[in-house]
Design an enzyme around this catalytic site. Structure first.
Site, PDB file in Angstrom:
ATOM      1  CG  ASN A   7      14.626  38.134  61.188  1.00  0.00           C
ATOM      2  OD1 ASN A   7      15.650  38.531  61.763  1.00  0.00           O
ATOM      3  ND2 ASN A   7      14.602  37.053  60.447  1.00  0.00           N
ATOM      4  CE  LYS A  14      14.534  38.855  55.539  1.00  0.00           C
ATOM      5  NZ  LYS A  14      15.401  37.849  56.110  1.00  0.00           N
ATOM      6  NE  ARG A  91      16.174  34.139  63.068  1.00  0.00           N
ATOM      7  CZ  ARG A  91      17.148  34.189  62.184  1.00  0.00           C
ATOM      8  NH1 ARG A  91      17.258  35.206  61.373  1.00  0.00           N
ATOM      9  NH2 ARG A  91      18.023  33.203  62.119  1.00  0.00           N
ATOM     10  CG  HIS A 180      18.263  26.856  60.889  1.00  0.00           C
ATOM     11  ND1 HIS A 180      19.220  26.150  60.205  1.00  0.00           N
ATOM     12  CD2 HIS A 180      18.257  28.097  60.343  1.00  0.00           C
ATOM     13  CE1 HIS A 180      19.773  26.920  59.279  1.00  0.00           C
ATOM     14  NE2 HIS A 180      19.210  28.122  59.356  1.00  0.00           N
ATOM     15  CB  ILE A 209      17.930  22.044  53.088  1.00  0.00           C
ATOM     16  CG1 ILE A 209      17.898  20.719  53.861  1.00  0.00           C
ATOM     17  CG2 ILE A 209      19.137  22.110  52.172  1.00  0.00           C
ATOM     18  CD1 ILE A 209      19.123  20.453  54.682  1.00  0.00           C
ATOM     19  N   GLY A 212      21.190  28.926  54.707  1.00  0.00           N
ATOM     20  CA  GLY A 212      21.906  28.196  55.754  1.00  0.00           C
ATOM     21  C   GLY A 212      21.219  26.843  55.855  1.00  0.00           C
ATOM     22  NE  ARG A 241      26.113  30.325  56.486  1.00  0.00           N
ATOM     23  CZ  ARG A 241      25.003  30.387  57.212  1.00  0.00           C
ATOM     24  NH1 ARG A 241      24.916  29.743  58.356  1.00  0.00           N
ATOM     25  NH2 ARG A 241      23.962  31.084  56.804  1.00  0.00           N
ATOM     26  CG  ASP A 283      19.287  30.200  44.023  1.00  0.00           C
ATOM     27  OD1 ASP A 283      18.720  29.089  43.947  1.00  0.00           O
ATOM     28  OD2 ASP A 283      18.684  31.268  44.177  1.00  0.00           O
ATOM     29  NE  ARG A 285      15.790  29.770  43.245  1.00  0.00           N
ATOM     30  CZ  ARG A 285      15.236  30.719  43.971  1.00  0.00           C
ATOM     31  NH1 ARG A 285      13.957  30.954  43.855  1.00  0.00           N
ATOM     32  NH2 ARG A 285      15.948  31.458  44.791  1.00  0.00           N
ATOM     33  N   GLY A 331      13.946  26.738  52.018  1.00  0.00           N
ATOM     34  CA  GLY A 331      13.994  27.012  50.580  1.00  0.00           C
ATOM     35  C   GLY A 331      14.343  25.815  49.703  1.00  0.00           C
ATOM     36  CD  GLU A 385      12.814  29.916  60.614  1.00  0.00           C
ATOM     37  OE1 GLU A 385      12.771  30.115  59.392  1.00  0.00           O
ATOM     38  OE2 GLU A 385      13.865  29.932  61.268  1.00  0.00           O
TER      39      GLU A 385
HETATM   40  P1  AMP Z   1      15.748  30.054  52.752  1.00  0.00           P
HETATM   41  O1  AMP Z   1      17.054  30.364  53.414  1.00  0.00           O
HETATM   42  O2  AMP Z   1      14.957  29.009  53.447  1.00  0.00           O
HETATM   43  O3  AMP Z   1      14.949  31.274  52.397  1.00  0.00           O
HETATM   44  O4  AMP Z   1      16.132  29.403  51.335  1.00  0.00           O
HETATM   45  C1  AMP Z   1      16.660  30.157  50.287  1.00  0.00           C
HETATM   46  C2  AMP Z   1      17.274  29.242  49.252  1.00  0.00           C
HETATM   47  O5  AMP Z   1      16.315  28.281  48.799  1.00  0.00           O
HETATM   48  C3  AMP Z   1      17.714  29.943  47.967  1.00  0.00           C
HETATM   49  O6  AMP Z   1      19.015  30.451  48.058  1.00  0.00           O
HETATM   50  C4  AMP Z   1      17.653  28.836  46.952  1.00  0.00           C
HETATM   51  O7  AMP Z   1      18.910  28.201  46.868  1.00  0.00           O
HETATM   52  C5  AMP Z   1      16.690  27.830  47.517  1.00  0.00           C
HETATM   53  N1  AMP Z   1      15.492  27.678  46.672  1.00  0.00           N
HETATM   54  C6  AMP Z   1      14.395  28.437  46.618  1.00  0.00           C
HETATM   55  N2  AMP Z   1      13.532  27.969  45.681  1.00  0.00           N
HETATM   56  C7  AMP Z   1      14.115  26.875  45.129  1.00  0.00           C
HETATM   57  C8  AMP Z   1      13.753  25.934  44.121  1.00  0.00           C
HETATM   58  N3  AMP Z   1      12.605  26.032  43.464  1.00  0.00           N
HETATM   59  N4  AMP Z   1      14.612  24.943  43.853  1.00  0.00           N
HETATM   60  C9  AMP Z   1      15.779  24.843  44.489  1.00  0.00           C
HETATM   61  N5  AMP Z   1      16.185  25.678  45.457  1.00  0.00           N
HETATM   62  C10 AMP Z   1      15.368  26.688  45.770  1.00  0.00           C
END
Ligand code: AMP
Length: 402
Positions: A7, A14, A91, A180, A209, A212, A241, A283, A285, A331, A385
């Protein structure tokens, strides 16, 4: 057969190396800060300690060279020779209307990906750098490309066209493409397997989710609508976004704030979403932590995020005249129990009987978060993916040699 999945971004690469027969990851990692003398290679070989190295890596050909070197390194490697890599899968974000499925890389395919640079100026040129870098380092090794847009090419015109002059579609290919797709396809298939029902008979709403975010209406295994549009800016509220907004806001704000096209685009892509409303973070979290600590802006951001997602789920249930299951992935979808709860608890009208306990149990596994007998199921399905890219590459290479 060993397949290397790549990727390539503008300043990063990656990678994941798969042993296809055993369906195992032999190694994975990434190179970041390409173009700088402090580029970093982060390598995670299976069964061996992780390895990091800071080095000057000025372009993608050198980055791929470093990846290949570490894959065959006596101490950190997992192969004895580069010739043990049988094929490479890439990708590619934008396949436009030209690519409805994954294909092997040929001169024609490269030409077409270049032609699509206009539609994905931040992504496709970087993917091409990755393809050329593999050409340079591994001449003759078959390469395949797997497009984020391909799965959504089944959308009907009523879903993919915007109600603007048709000349814009004819002349400039202005339409919804969706993104996606690899993830929406993978989790749809896994959801059918999890439910023990044929995919052809299912109406699914898949919610990818992550940083993006996009939703898709998947009917009988085919994407019939999706929330991202001509670009990955449309649809759901995301980390940075905006997602959907009144298009008239753009010229209005440009006028009031004296912004250029580039500035307004940067505002909507990089300084909006959770980040803008919470003023804390993009984020989830950190947003949830702030919500728990009673922060008002974080609470508003969280509520908007969940509310907008729930509205899309309602819309897609209407688009398909029903829904059998809602799938959460990526995520946030896989990890944020509070977000899933906030979304699902407002869907009881659809027949979602949310299971609060199941929602809290287990991480990184496929699971049901609705009670037995729920009319509409809600599932958590971790996406993968890279595995889809490896599998598509494998089948294309196999079919070529048959
Ligand atoms: P991705 O684009 O699928 O890699 O998702 C990344 C995003 O997932 C990060 O920016 C976080 O906001 C979210 N994320 C990852 N771990 C957690 C978690 N334990 N609780 C809530 N959001 C999370």
């Amino acid at each position: 057969m060993n397949i290397l999945v790549i990727n390539a971004g503008s300043s990063s690469v990656k990678y994941q190396l798969y042993d296809m027969e055993n369906a195992t990851v032999l190694a994975k990692g990434r190179v970041e800060r390409i173009g700088m003398d402090t580029a970093i290679l982060m390598h995670e070989p299976a069964g061996k300690p992780d390895f990091h190295k800071v080095d000057e890596i000025l372009e993608h050909t050198t980055a791929i060279r470093r990846v290949l070197d570490v894959l065959v390194h006596p101490e950190h490697g997992v192969l004895t020779a580069i010739s043990q890599i049988d094929a490479v899968g890439h990708r590619v974000v934008h396949g436009g209307e030209s690519f409805k499925s994954s294909v092997l890389v040929t001169d024609e395919v490269k030409k077409e990906i270049r032609r699509l640079f206009d539609l994905a100026p931040l992504h496709n040129p970087a993917h091409m750098l990755g393809i050329s870098a593999v050409d340079a380092n591994m001449p003759g090794v078959p390469q395949a490309v797997v497009f984020d847009t391909a799965f959504h090419q089944t959308m009907p015109a009523k879903a993919y066209l915007y109600p603007v002059p048709m000349a814009l579609y004819r002349k400039h290919k202005v339409r919804r493409y969706g993104f996606h797709g690899t993830s929406h396809k993978y989790v749809s298939e896994r959801a059918a397997a999890f439910l023990g029902r044929p995919l052809e008979q299912l109406k699914l709403i898949t919610c990818h989710i992550g940083n993006g975010a996009s939703c898709a209406a998947v009917w009988g295994g085919q994407s019939v609508d999706t929330s991202m549009g001509m670009t990955p800016l449309e649809g759901l509220m995301m980390g940075t976004r905006s997602g959907d907004l009144d298009p008239a806001i753009v010229p209005y704000v440009m006028g009031k704030e004296d912004l250029t096209i580039g500035e307004v685009s940067s505002m909507l892509n990089k300084h909006s979403g959770l980040q803008a409303i919470s003023g804390i973070s993009s984020d989830m979290r950190e947003i949830v932590e702030a919500v728990e600590a009673g922060d008002k802006n974080a609470t508003l951001a969280f509520e908007m995020y969940a509310y907008r997602l729930r509205k899309y789920i309602g819309a897609y249930a209407a688009a398909m005249n029903g829904v059998d299951a809602i799938v959460f992935t990526a995520g946030v979808g896989e990890n944020s129990a509070p977000l899933r709860k906030a979304v699902c608890e407002g869907l009881s009208f659809l027949g979602v009987d949310f299971d609060e306990e199941a929602n809290l149990l287990g991480r990184g596994i496929e699971k049901r978060i609705t009670k037995r007998g729920s009319k509409v199921e809600a599932l958590v399905i971790p996406t993968n993916e890279e595995w889809v890219i490896a599998q598509d590459t494998y089948s294309l290479v196999q079919s070529q040699s048959d």
